[in-house]
Motif scaffolding. Structure first.
Motif: not given
Lengths: 267, 251
Positions: B53, B73, B77-79, B81, B84-85, B98-99, B101-102, B146-147, B150
């Motif tokens: 990652a 990073p 790749t998307a991680m 956890f 969940y985080s 989120f991704g 938005e970034m 979420r992963a 992106i």
């Protein structure tokens, strides 16, 4: 709510409510009894005369302005000092929490200054800034600074490492991590710091306004009333200070429960 | 997409004591492959995933994605956890977005895209909820969405179902396979459950205990969807279990 709401008198008569209002009632009754026994308005005025002062919050008192007017002046000073403290403490707290070198550079100095009560700075403030807004703002800012700093530090440090890692793997740049993860993640704790800091700032302003040569503010009104033997105004002023402090703390709490509910619920 | 792990070794240094975590790991991953990394706890399987990652640097060796060396990073790749985080202050939809938005995609656009992934994980109608209002299994699905949002080439999953009860776990395994089937990402899935690995994987990378080295790479030829109760499944399972038991005795 599916269940019927109990009548209001049921709630009044419930034991917890009784328990909560018992002490205030005892204090008020003993105050009145004592004031009748002492029978000296210069030591303990009756409830009636204090209520009379409170009933005219906009009336001029002893040529020094009204209760509300002076309270607003005090509040204005607090806001300035509080704002300056927050502007310094929040970035510094984030910097210290994120960077070990920044932390080591500032930490020892902060530990030395932190235990000094804000009022110990009064003579120095007078020597440096003379009597006036600047010296009062200085003392207020010192009072508010440390709780905001320490809570920011704590809030940023307690951010989950995986939040930051997730943000990085999702393409966030350092600045985005700061704005989109660190700040919102630490916001509840920073908010607690602001709340505590504001409480201390509010205490500081009243004391700072009692410095010789001040000519406005709720603290000034109290000390002037003392000089004129107007104890009922002193007590009325104290009550106003308490109510405003409570009201602002309540506003902080409302935002806390509305905006930062996730801190309690995210387990 | 090509992903190559070239001779990775990793040592951790603590108070001048060097302890090796991974030793000479060499792996090549196929496109759209489902790989499980299996090993006893502390064998460095999470470290391997974090190195792929770009969250950690190897002591020696390189990770190559499409011929490029991974140094940090990347959006390829998307991680995911184990805990969940999710960002608890964001709604489910804003977590998934989120991704995006970034990347600077506007709100309307990214919400639309995030909504698509919300449907994919079967949680449409939960977009405005907050993570704390969801169960553990639902939260992990949001983390997957979420992963995916992106659009990475590789999904890295670190014991993603480890904290869930057996029933939810089985359900999520099936769902993940369905999503994998639809999106055709390469998945690298770390687990310590032999059963999970045999159920999910095209290939299982079995690691030895610390320092982790590759003991064997087992290709699972069982047809999908797999039947946990079948004899063939039991046979493969017994074989993989044997690999792990063996090394525990030789320790």
């Amino acid at each position: 709510m599916p269940t019927e709401k109990p009548h209001w008198w049921h709630r009044i008569l419930s034991k917890t409510v009784l328990l909560k209002i018992a002490l205030p009632i005892i204090i008020i009754i003993s105050w009145q009894v004592l004031s009748v026994l002492i029978d000296n308005e210069f030591i303990l005025p009756s409830i009636g005369s204090v209520l009379y002062v409170l009933s005219k919050p906009f009336a001029d008192i002893l040529g020094s302005g009204s209760l509300v007017g002076n309270a607003m002046i005090s509040l204005g000073r607090v806001l300035i000092g509080f704002f300056i403290a927050a502007m310094l403490a929040i970035p510094l707290g984030i910097g210290m929490a994120r960077n070990g070198k920044v932390h080591d550079f500032f930490d020892s100095t902060i530990q030395v200054f932190r235990p000094i009560p804000p009022l110990a700075w009064v003579p120095l403030a007078l020597a440096w800034f003379r009597i006036g807004l600047l010296s009062m703002v200085f003392i207020i800012a010192i009072g508010a600074f440390f709780p905001i700093l320490l809570n920011t530090l704590d809030g940023v440090k307690s951010i989950k490492k995986t939040w930051i890692e997730v943000a990085h793997t999702l393409g966030a740049k350092e600045r985005q991590v700061l704005v989109k993860v660190i700040l919102p993640g630490a916001a509840p704790t920073i908010w607690t710091g602001l709340r505590v800091g504001f409480g201390i700032a509010w205490m500081c302003v009243v004391a700072a306004e009692m410095m010789p040569g001040t000519n406005s503010g709720i603290g000034y009104l109290i000390i002037t009333s003392y000089n004129w033997g107007q104890v009922q105004v002193i007590i009325a002023g104290i009550i106003v200070i308490g109510i405003i402090g409570l009201g602002i703390d309540y506003l902080f709490k409302i935002v806390e429960t509305k905006k930062f509910m996730w801190r309690e619920l995210d387990r | 997409m090509t992903l190559t792990v070239e001779n990775i070794s990793k040592e951790f240094e603590q108070r001048d004591v060097r302890s090796p975590a991974l030793k000479s790991i060499h792996l090549e991953f196929e496109e759209k492959e489902f790989i499980c990394v299996l090993g006893p706890s502390g064998c460095g399987k999470t470290t391997l995933l974090r190195i792929i990652a770009g969250l950690e640097n190897p002591t020696s060796g390189t990770v190559l994605i499409d011929g490029e060396v991974v140094t940090g990073p990347t959006s390829r790749t998307a991680m995911i956890f184990q805990d969940y985080s999710l960002f608890p202050w964001r709604t489910v939809l804003d977590n998934i977005a989120f991704g995006l938005e970034m990347k600077g995609i506007g709100e309307e656009e990214r919400h639309k895209m995030a909504g698509h992934y919300l449907d994919l994980i079967g949680l449409c109608g939960f977009g405005k909820n907050f993570p704390y209002e969801l169960s553990g299994g639902m939260r992990q699905r949001v983390a997957v969405a979420r992963a995916l949002a992106i659009d990475p080439s590789v999904l890295l999953m670190d014991e993603p179902f480890g904290a869930l009860d057996a029933q939810t776990r089985n359900m999520l395994q099936k769902q993940l396979l369905e999503i994998w089937d639809k999106t055709k990402k390469t998945v690298i899935f770390v687990t310590h459950s032999v059963d999970e690995a045999v159920f999910m994987a095209d290939r299982i990378v079995v690691l030895t205990s610390r320092p982790g080295t590759i003991k064997e790479v087992v290709t699972i030829d069982l047809p999908r969807p797999r039947d946990r109760t079948s004899q063939d499944f039991a046979k493969v399972r017994r074989y993989v279990l044997g690999l792990i038991d063996e090394q525990q005795f030789t320790q």
